[in-house]
Design an enzyme around this catalytic site. Sequence first.
Site, PDB file in Angstrom:
ATOM      1  CE1 TYR A   1       8.302  -2.539   5.373  1.00 15.50           C
ATOM      2  CE2 TYR A   1       7.934  -1.526   3.234  1.00 15.50           C
ATOM      3  CZ  TYR A   1       7.444  -1.979   4.438  1.00 15.50           C
ATOM      4  OH  TYR A   1       6.106  -1.878   4.714  1.00 15.50           O
TER       5      TYR A   1
ATOM      6  CE  LYS B   1       7.677   0.730   6.972  1.00 17.10           C
ATOM      7  NZ  LYS B   1       6.897   1.308   5.848  1.00 17.10           N
TER       8      LYS B   1
END
Length: 298
Positions: free
Chosen positions: A140, A168
């Site tokens: 992420y 992400k």
Amino acid sequence: MTTPRPAPFGRALCAMITPFTAEGALDLDGAQRLADRLVAGGCDGLVLSGTTGESPTTSDTEKAELVRVVREAVGDRAHIVAGVGTADTRHTVELALAAEKAGADGLLAVTPYYSRPPQDAVEAHFRELADACGLPLALYDIPGRTGTRIEPETMIRLAEHPRIVAVKDCAYDLLGTQKVLARTGMAYYTGCDEYVLALYAIGGTGYISTVANVTPRHFRAIIDAFDAGDTAEAARRQRLTIPLTELMMGSGLPGTVTAKALLGRLGLPAGPVRAPLRPAGREVSDGLLAAYEVLVAA
């Protein structure tokens, strides 16, 4: 039709909020009902205990229990990705092992925050996590929150690890993203709802959406239209979501707060937020509801 792209957790993912009871306890029944609604609405996967799921204020036990009950609710109809990111490598590994035992299909780990480790330390952190657990891992990248970017060259090196399979992407750097896409097989999911179509059009895999907590079908329709070759319709559908996305994600309040406010107005499982977050006021929730009603009527 577009060329198939790697999708380790599906294409349409929701960063699910964590429902609480009025007293602030974990609402396991509500979590199951919300998860079922999201999957029925087109979500291929659910990200549990991300920051939208209030991971900083839920206990390790609550995180594992949430994975267990949502797995019971959705069975094999959707992928479950457990958020395990912390500022402490050892703690992150502990959460990953617990999530694997509870039934998660994959992991999402944010860059260690606040301490701002250099790139070699960032790389070592993620490699240690990937080595310790048998589940596929999504990185992420959200430097605006963590203070530290996963630089494209670091991402390219990490992609060599067999269990580091996805990102992400909340870095707001389409040039850097394209560098990684060009040189790796990483699956890229946008974490920015306004970029769903933009990232998908340059070879991304899909999205991990906060706004999809309330409008899962509308975001799924964007990528479905693109896959069908109707790029104009995909663009139209992306634009339809922008007013609600702006209110939920650009109002100065965390997406967790606005998502829970709107879910509550719709009579869906949500409950309060945990301190230090505070609930949205009536004026904010009225605006969210009005934007939602315009979107669903379009």
